[in-house]
Design a protein around this motif. Sequence first.
Motif, mmCIF file in Angstrom:
data_model
loop_
_atom_site.group_PDB
_atom_site.id
_atom_site.type_symbol
_atom_site.label_atom_id
_atom_site.label_comp_id
_atom_site.label_asym_id
_atom_site.label_seq_id
_atom_site.Cartn_x
_atom_site.Cartn_y
_atom_site.Cartn_z
ATOM 1 N N MET A 40 7.742 8.570 6.475
ATOM 2 C CA MET A 40 8.803 9.156 7.054
ATOM 3 C C MET A 40 9.120 7.698 6.232
ATOM 4 S SD MET A 40 12.176 11.029 7.160
ATOM 5 C CE MET A 40 11.126 12.071 8.236
ATOM 6 N N PRO A 41 10.569 7.625 4.878
ATOM 7 C CA PRO A 41 10.440 8.921 4.059
ATOM 8 C C PRO A 41 8.211 9.262 4.227
ATOM 9 C CG PRO A 41 10.451 7.646 2.695
ATOM 10 C CD PRO A 41 10.605 6.407 4.618
ATOM 11 N N THR A 42 8.877 10.930 2.905
ATOM 12 C CA THR A 42 7.723 11.721 3.197
ATOM 13 C C THR A 42 6.697 11.075 2.050
ATOM 14 O OG1 THR A 42 8.672 13.435 2.036
ATOM 15 C CG2 THR A 42 7.990 13.977 4.346
ATOM 16 N N LYS A 43 7.041 10.509 0.695
ATOM 17 C CA LYS A 43 6.626 10.188 -0.083
ATOM 18 C C LYS A 43 7.124 8.810 -0.056
ATOM 19 C CE LYS A 43 7.860 14.025 -2.986
ATOM 20 N NZ LYS A 43 8.548 14.812 -3.933
ATOM 21 N N PRO A 44 6.362 7.948 -0.997
ATOM 22 C CA PRO A 44 6.452 6.632 -1.614
ATOM 23 C C PRO A 44 7.950 5.760 -1.931
ATOM 24 C CG PRO A 44 4.583 6.851 -2.580
ATOM 25 C CD PRO A 44 4.874 8.279 -1.840
ATOM 26 N N THR A 45 8.905 5.107 -1.710
ATOM 27 C CA THR A 45 10.069 5.080 -2.490
ATOM 28 C C THR A 45 10.209 3.384 -3.565
ATOM 29 O OG1 THR A 45 10.728 3.662 -0.106
ATOM 30 C CG2 THR A 45 11.142 6.017 0.071
ATOM 31 N N VAL A 46 11.023 3.462 -4.240
ATOM 32 C CA VAL A 46 11.130 2.376 -5.498
ATOM 33 C C VAL A 46 12.251 1.785 -4.401
ATOM 34 C CG1 VAL A 46 11.745 2.125 -7.297
ATOM 35 C CG2 VAL A 46 10.416 3.514 -7.024
ATOM 36 N N LEU A 70 -2.277 0.650 6.205
ATOM 37 C CA LEU A 70 -1.625 1.931 4.756
ATOM 38 C C LEU A 70 -1.904 1.113 4.337
ATOM 39 C CD1 LEU A 70 2.100 1.969 6.318
ATOM 40 C CD2 LEU A 70 0.714 3.207 6.719
ATOM 41 N N THR A 71 -1.845 2.064 3.034
ATOM 42 C CA THR A 71 -2.539 1.249 2.056
ATOM 43 C C THR A 71 -1.318 1.705 0.528
ATOM 44 O OG1 THR A 71 -4.848 1.575 3.138
ATOM 45 C CG2 THR A 71 -4.117 1.516 0.094
ATOM 46 N N LEU A 72 -0.908 1.365 -0.560
ATOM 47 C CA LEU A 72 -0.546 2.074 -1.421
ATOM 48 C C LEU A 72 -1.641 1.995 -1.778
ATOM 49 C CD1 LEU A 72 2.695 0.785 -1.760
ATOM 50 C CD2 LEU A 72 2.562 2.493 -1.636
ATOM 51 N N GLU A 73 -1.323 3.255 -3.102
ATOM 52 C CA GLU A 73 -2.646 3.919 -3.818
ATOM 53 C C GLU A 73 -2.141 4.897 -5.072
ATOM 54 O OE1 GLU A 73 -6.400 5.348 -0.730
ATOM 55 O OE2 GLU A 73 -5.083 6.883 -1.306
ATOM 56 N N ARG A 74 -2.739 4.400 -6.425
ATOM 57 C CA ARG A 74 -1.934 4.983 -7.310
ATOM 58 C C ARG A 74 -2.992 5.844 -7.832
ATOM 59 N NH1 ARG A 74 -2.714 2.663 -11.889
ATOM 60 N NH2 ARG A 74 -3.669 0.769 -11.632
ATOM 61 N N ARG A 75 -2.279 6.805 -8.873
ATOM 62 C CA ARG A 75 -3.781 7.515 -9.033
ATOM 63 C C ARG A 75 -4.079 7.093 -10.699
ATOM 64 N NH1 ARG A 75 -2.877 13.781 -8.449
ATOM 65 N NH2 ARG A 75 -1.338 12.835 -10.832
ATOM 66 N N ASP A 76 -5.093 6.965 -11.143
ATOM 67 C CA ASP A 76 -5.541 6.536 -12.164
ATOM 68 C C ASP A 76 -6.785 7.355 -12.762
ATOM 69 O OD1 ASP A 76 -7.051 4.891 -14.641
ATOM 70 O OD2 ASP A 76 -7.481 3.385 -13.448
ATOM 71 N N TRP A 109 1.986 8.298 -7.386
ATOM 72 C CA TRP A 109 1.498 6.654 -6.440
ATOM 73 C C TRP A 109 1.765 7.866 -4.830
ATOM 74 C CZ3 TRP A 109 1.055 1.609 -5.574
ATOM 75 C CH2 TRP A 109 1.344 1.156 -7.600
ATOM 76 N N ARG A 110 0.907 7.614 -3.253
ATOM 77 C CA ARG A 110 0.564 7.830 -2.448
ATOM 78 C C ARG A 110 0.749 7.088 -1.658
ATOM 79 N NH1 ARG A 110 -4.698 11.304 -1.762
ATOM 80 N NH2 ARG A 110 -6.673 9.148 -1.601
ATOM 81 N N VAL A 111 0.548 6.930 0.069
ATOM 82 C CA VAL A 111 0.534 6.372 1.044
ATOM 83 C C VAL A 111 -0.716 6.965 1.559
ATOM 84 C CG1 VAL A 111 1.061 5.537 3.108
ATOM 85 C CG2 VAL A 111 3.346 5.347 1.275
ATOM 86 N N ALA A 112 -2.155 5.911 2.318
ATOM 87 C CA ALA A 112 -2.909 6.264 2.428
ATOM 88 C C ALA A 112 -2.428 5.580 4.359
ATOM 89 C CB ALA A 112 -4.115 6.026 2.256
ATOM 90 N N ASP A 128 -4.486 10.025 7.429
ATOM 91 C CA ASP A 128 -3.140 10.957 6.627
ATOM 92 C C ASP A 128 -3.093 10.725 4.948
ATOM 93 O OD1 ASP A 128 -2.645 13.333 6.145
ATOM 94 O OD2 ASP A 128 -1.217 13.443 7.573
ATOM 95 N N PHE A 129 -2.723 11.769 4.802
ATOM 96 C CA PHE A 129 -1.706 10.360 2.814
ATOM 97 C C PHE A 129 -0.238 11.640 2.802
ATOM 98 C CE2 PHE A 129 -6.329 9.187 1.703
ATOM 99 C CZ PHE A 129 -6.773 9.745 2.245
ATOM 100 N N SER A 130 0.164 10.346 2.657
ATOM 101 C CA SER A 130 1.971 10.925 2.089
ATOM 102 C C SER A 130 1.957 12.794 1.398
ATOM 103 C CB SER A 130 2.758 9.477 1.943
ATOM 104 O OG SER A 130 2.271 9.356 0.486
ATOM 105 N N MET A 131 2.839 12.902 0.882
ATOM 106 C CA MET A 131 3.033 13.272 -0.473
ATOM 107 C C MET A 131 3.037 12.398 -1.562
ATOM 108 S SD MET A 131 6.058 15.753 0.652
ATOM 109 C CE MET A 131 6.566 16.462 -0.994
ATOM 110 N N GLU A 132 2.748 13.246 -2.690
ATOM 111 C CA GLU A 132 2.281 11.304 -4.008
ATOM 112 C C GLU A 132 4.531 11.899 -4.265
ATOM 113 O OE1 GLU A 132 -0.160 14.043 -6.736
ATOM 114 O OE2 GLU A 132 -1.552 13.965 -4.802
ATOM 115 N N ARG A 133 5.134 11.059 -5.022
ATOM 116 C CA ARG A 133 5.544 10.657 -5.747
ATOM 117 C C ARG A 133 5.053 10.042 -7.214
ATOM 118 N NH1 ARG A 133 10.582 7.492 -4.467
ATOM 119 N NH2 ARG A 133 11.763 7.628 -6.827
#
Length: 142
Positions: A40-46, A70-76, A109-112, A128-133
Motif C-alpha cells: 500500500m500503495p500497490t506500486k512504487p511511488t515517486v 524489501l527490495t526496489l527492483e528495476r527492469r533491465d 520498477w517494482r517492490v519485492a 511477493d511482488f508489488s504491481m509494476e510502475r
Amino acid sequence: MRHLFTAVLAGTALLSAAAPVAAAPVVPARAEFQCNLGFMPTKPTVGVGSIVGNAWAKCSVAPEVHHMTLTLERRDGGAWVSEEIAHSDKIPAPREVYEVKTRCMPGVWRVAATASGSLGGTPFAFTDFSMERFITAPECKR
C-alpha cells in the motif's frame, strides 16, 4: 492481500468441573494463527528525487520472530535488478509498515517483499511482488 502463513495448533479442551470424568469426552481445540502481506500503495511511488516502496505485514498473533526484506527492483531488459534493499526485524503486532527508498531513475520498477520468521513455533518464508510502475524522466526531475 495475499495469505502469508497459517499455523494450526491442536490442544485438549478443558473438562467441566461439574461433569463426571467418564462422561466428558476429550475434544481437540484448534487455534489458527495467520499473517498476511500486502503493498500500500500497490506500486512504487515517486518522491522528491526518489522512488519509495512500501509493504505491510499483519498477524493475528505476534510471531516469535519476523524478518522483512524489501527490495526496489528495476527492469533491465528481461531481468530484474536490485537497486536498494532494506531489512527490518520489527514484529507485526498486529500490523507493521516497512519502507525502502532509492534515488529516482526512469524505468519500470517494482517492490519485492520477503517475510520470514516463526509463528506458533513453525518457521515460515514468503515472497511477493508489488504491481509494476513505469517512471518517466520528468517524474524524477520534480
